[in-house]
Design an enzyme around this catalytic site. Structure first.
Site, PDB file in Angstrom:
ATOM      1  N   ASP A  82       0.950  -1.082  -0.116  1.00 23.12           N
ATOM      2  CA  ASP A  82       0.162   0.040  -0.136  1.00 23.12           C
ATOM      3  C   ASP A  82       0.927   1.158   0.072  1.00 23.12           C
ATOM      4  O   ASP A  82       2.026   1.109   0.247  1.00 23.12           O
ATOM      5  CB  ASP A  82      -0.714  -0.018   1.292  1.00 23.12           C
ATOM      6  CG  ASP A  82      -2.368   0.504   1.179  1.00 23.12           C
ATOM      7  OD1 ASP A  82      -2.375   1.394   0.138  1.00 23.12           O
ATOM      8  OD2 ASP A  82      -3.180   0.168   1.653  1.00 23.12           O
ATOM      9  N   ASP A  93     -10.780   1.970  -3.130  1.00 21.53           N
ATOM     10  CA  ASP A  93     -11.351   1.619  -1.992  1.00 21.53           C
ATOM     11  C   ASP A  93     -12.763   1.294  -2.004  1.00 21.53           C
ATOM     12  O   ASP A  93     -13.529   1.105  -0.930  1.00 21.53           O
ATOM     13  CB  ASP A  93     -10.867   2.726  -1.003  1.00 21.53           C
ATOM     14  CG  ASP A  93      -9.547   2.359  -0.260  1.00 21.53           C
ATOM     15  OD1 ASP A  93      -8.826   1.187  -0.744  1.00 21.53           O
ATOM     16  OD2 ASP A  93      -9.004   3.167   0.382  1.00 21.53           O
TER      17      ASP A  93
HETATM   18  C1  GLA Z   1      -5.930   1.816   2.146  1.00 21.03           C
HETATM   19  C2  GLA Z   1      -6.216   0.810   1.235  1.00 21.03           C
HETATM   20  C3  GLA Z   1      -7.275  -0.354   2.056  1.00 21.03           C
HETATM   21  C4  GLA Z   1      -6.643  -0.543   3.179  1.00 21.03           C
HETATM   22  C5  GLA Z   1      -6.388   0.225   4.056  1.00 21.03           C
HETATM   23  C6  GLA Z   1      -5.427  -0.179   5.431  1.00 21.03           C
HETATM   24  O1  GLA Z   1      -6.900   2.607   2.268  1.00 21.03           O
HETATM   25  O2  GLA Z   1      -6.568   1.187   0.005  1.00 21.03           O
HETATM   26  O3  GLA Z   1      -7.728  -1.227   1.029  1.00 21.03           O
HETATM   27  O4  GLA Z   1      -5.587  -1.680   3.102  1.00 21.03           O
HETATM   28  O5  GLA Z   1      -5.184   1.426   3.313  1.00 21.03           O
HETATM   29  O6  GLA Z   1      -5.234   0.876   5.988  1.00 21.03           O
END
Ligand code: GLA
Length: 733
Positions: free
Chosen positions: A464, A534
């Site tokens: 990430d 997301d």
């Molecule tokens: C980001 C990612 C999510 C998740 C969160 C975890 O927002 O896009 O899918 O993994 O971080 O903190």
């Protein structure tokens, strides 16, 4: 990594390396052609780009009214025009006037690389414009290599990857835009006189908002399956700028690293290599250009582009930071029951001194939190084994928080002006590590290396990156090179990724960046897929995945079934609808299975079994987008066809509901007109099958007439809702 292999291979098996001195050069892919004029001592020119030419048309090209353009316009001799290259030379001169000194072509296994080397007429300053031309996919990559042999450093103020002149006409540009949880929206607009600029300055990620890829439709308003289209994708993970300057009779297309606050001091003896710009041409509309990107991408760019992706459950929307051993074990058992193949433990598993309880601490402290997971990662990996699935894990290696042991130890590793207050991101404490610093590179590599050394059976990493560069400043770079920050960040990122891929080629790695911040061909040589967004709401995903599919194949698009009401838009959709949307990408789940009814679990189990049947068609097939969700009609539709055209998967999703709406039949595409296909509906919930179920139709009929899709599902009254969707599997008899 693939590129490194290719280059090594090319050095080893270099079949031919021939020097040409002057004249036209034909660069041909199976269906496209770029014609250059390369006269010794003169500037390199582009004479033509489009469909592959017959010999007679090539011979008479110059009598057809084409006009040649500098292939890599440099500033100084035609000051009014936009340029690809801007240089302040060692003596202060701003003029760069290039003349060809050599042309060479090197054969690679499935491509040839033509390198046209030019010299500045007064200074020992060289620019080599390069074209990699594939002989089995319709794609040409271009980049330039800028070499300073002057007495002192020179400053590069612009250093594009490539340029393309397009004759003025009713030309439309299609490009993607958006923001967090709303990625991949499609914008389509005619190119009027003036300049269209598409750019990114996030610093670390680059595709939440605009994308570094565009399509130009040359025959008026873009159509999916007709019309001439030029597609271009800048293969870069950092700040970029795409300019389309429409003036008089030409659209002049430029793409490269965004030079804003990135002027580059090129030392004597140093060569600056730009990222590649991939260009394609299709006369089969936008979908045709997409197919070119997808074929090229899977074969030559994407990590493990020829391997099927596993069906997974990711813990994020199911438990967020509430990770614990029994909870993880139960999720593994549940996804195994539903037929999944992989479980991914997301954020919240780490931090010793500062446990990661929410998003404001611990990044950088990649030690398991023993309060949550007393038996460590190893136990989870073993449990996954027992459930017959694989184990994956979330990390965010490029980042730290002010509340972390890492930051306490290395405050000088973060990106920030050393003299000023910290500018923090997520959780009010997040900071970006300075990847230009080799010590930081070693640290980031060690995060993956340590995890993999301790747990060699880890199968998947979700990588990430939840913050962009906010305040400019590197403790590592000298003050005269602070403007190199963005470029050095991505060079450092590339170095780390190369090291990881050299050691762990089979590890599946997802590029996530607060959702879809890293959907670009710059990172995909090291990553197997990306998290599209997301936002997992099925209706909005139809839009986002539609746009994203312009440039990226389904195999790269992580697409998960999640809970309702959706956690981002709070919409309630039916499970069938969520499944039917997720099944058009790389299928996964992002849900707490414990909260599902047995009936829902069984529907998912059936869907996963059926996805396994269609997986090769979805992940390796050719895309045909049929009905856009952006056109304001009440439904959207697309399909994938196997390259042999013996199998196809057709998707139809209703996108709004008003009683009495009319749903015209969708004409399919990409089938063999003479083949006879048998229809089977997947994920069926209706009491009665569709009337086309089990029936056979010719490809011709399906493409000229199509099948009617009912507005509703035939289910018991109390089960009715406003969602409706269909997935049909077509198999040639
Ligand atoms: C980001 C990612 C999510 C998740 C969160 C975890 O927002 O896009 O899918 O993994 O971080 O903190």
């Amino acid at each position: 990594m693939k590129r490194i292999l290719l280059i090594t291979l090319c050095l080893l098996v270099s079949l031919a390396c021939m020097a040409q001195t002057k004249g036209p050069i034909r660069l041909q892919t199976p269906s496209t052609e770029l014609v250059l004029n390369a006269w010794e001592g003169r500037d390199l020119q582009i004479a033509y780009f489009g469909a592959r030419l017959s010999d007679v048309d090539f011979q008479n090209l110059r009598h057809s009214g084409v006009r040649s353009h500098s292939a890599y316009p440099s500033y100084g001799n035609w000051c009014a025009g936009e340029t690809a290259l801007g240089v302040t030379h060692a003596n202060g001169s701003l003029v760069t006037d290039l003349g060809i000194v050599s042309v060479e072509t090197v054969q690679e296994e499935n491509a040839s690389v033509t390198r046209i080397r030019m010299k500045e007429k007064l200074f020992p300053f060289y620019v080599t414009v390069c074209y990699r031309v594939y002989n089995d996919v319709d794609m040409i990559e271009t980049w330039s290599e800028i070499e300073n042999q002057e007495k002192k450093p020179v400053t590069l103020t612009r250093f594009d990857s490539g340029f393309l002149p397009v004759s003025y006409g009713n030309t439309w540009v299609s490009h993607l835009y958006g923001n967090w949880a709303n990625e991949g929206r499609v914008a389509q607009e005619p190119l009027e006189q003036g300049m269209k600029v598409i750019k990114n300055k996030d610093g670390a990620r680059n595709s939440h908002s605009a994308h570094a890829e565009v399509m130009l439709s040359l025959d008026g308003k873009p159509q999916e399956n007709a019309g001439r289209v030029i597609g271009a994708a800048l293969c870069y993970s950092g700040n970029y700028e795409i300019r389309i300057d429409t003036e008089g009779e030409w659209h002049r297309f430029f793409a490269g690293i965004n030079p804003d606050n990135s002027y580059y001091k090129l030392e004597k003896g140093e060569t600056f290599i730009t990222p590649a710009l991939a260009i394609t041409y299709s006369n089969e509309g936008l979908s045709g250009a997409s197919r070119n990107f997808h074929r090229w991408g899977r074969k030559y760019m994407l990590a493990n582009g020829d391997k099927e992706r596993k069906i997974l459950l990711n813990s994020w929307e199911g438990v967020y930071f509430n990770i614990n051993e029994p909870g993880m074990d139960k999720m593994m058992e549940d996804i195994a029951y539903m037929g999944g193949e992989l479980f991914v433990m997301d954020d919240g598993w780490f931090g010793e001194k500062y446990p990661r309880l929410t998003d404001n601490s611990s990044l950088g402290d990649w030690k398991v939190d023993r309060n949550k997971l007393p038996n460590g990662i190893g136990w989870l990996v073993e449990q996954a084994d027992k459930h017959g699935i694989r184990f994956g894990i979330w990390i965010e290696p490029e980042m730290t928080n002010t509340t972390s042991e890492l930051y306490e130890k290395h405050p000088d590793w973060v990106v920030n002006d050393p003299e000023r207050h910290l500018s923090t991101g997520r959780g009010g404490t997040q900071l970006v590590l300075d990847l230009g610093n080799p010590e930081v590179q070693d640290f980031v590599f060690s995060i993956v290396d340590d995890l993999m050394t301790e747990n060699p059976k880890i199968d998947y990493i979700k990588w990430d990156a939840n913050m962009g560069i906010q305040s400019h400043g590197s403790h590592y770079l000298t003050m005269d090179k602070q403007s190199h920050l963005y470029i050095e960040y991505h060079r450092g990122f590339a170095k780390v990724c190369e090291r990881i891929r050299a050691k762990y080629p089979d590890l599946t790695i997802q590029a996530c960046a607060s959702g879809g911040g890293r959907a670009n061909w710059g990172v995909l040589p090291w990553f197997d897929e990306f998290w599209v967004s997301d936002n997992t709401d099925a209706l909005q995903r139809i839009h986002m995945q539609w746009g994203t599919s312009y440039f990226f194949p389904a195999i790269t698009m992580a697409s998960h079934i999640s809970a309702t009401p959706n956690h981002t838009v709070f919409r309630t959709t039916s499970l069938k609808y969520r499944i039917d949307v997720a099944m058009s990408g790389r299928l996964g789940m992002e849900i707490q299975p414990r909260n599902m009814t047995q009936e829902e679990r069984d529907l998912c189990r059936k869907a996963i079994a059926e996805y396994k049947e269609i997986r090769p068609v979805v992940q390796f097939g050719d895309i045909y987008r049929l009905k856009s969700p952006f056109e304001g009609e009440p439904f959207a539709s697309m399909m994938y066809c196997s390259p042999e055209k013996d199998k196809a998967v057709f998707y139809w999703w209703k996108t709004e509901t008003f009683h009495g709406q009319h749903f015209p039949k969708v004409k399919m595409a990409g089938l063999d007109p003479d083949k006879v296909y048998k229809v089977r509906e997947l994920n069926r919930i209706d009491r009665r099958p569709l009337s086309c179920e089990g029936k056979t139709f010719t490809g011709r009929f399906l493409m000229e007439t199509g099948l009617a899709m009912p507005m509703k599902h035939i289910v018991d009254y109390n089960r009715q809702d406003d969602w409706s969707s269909r997935v049909l599997y077509l198999e040639a008899q």
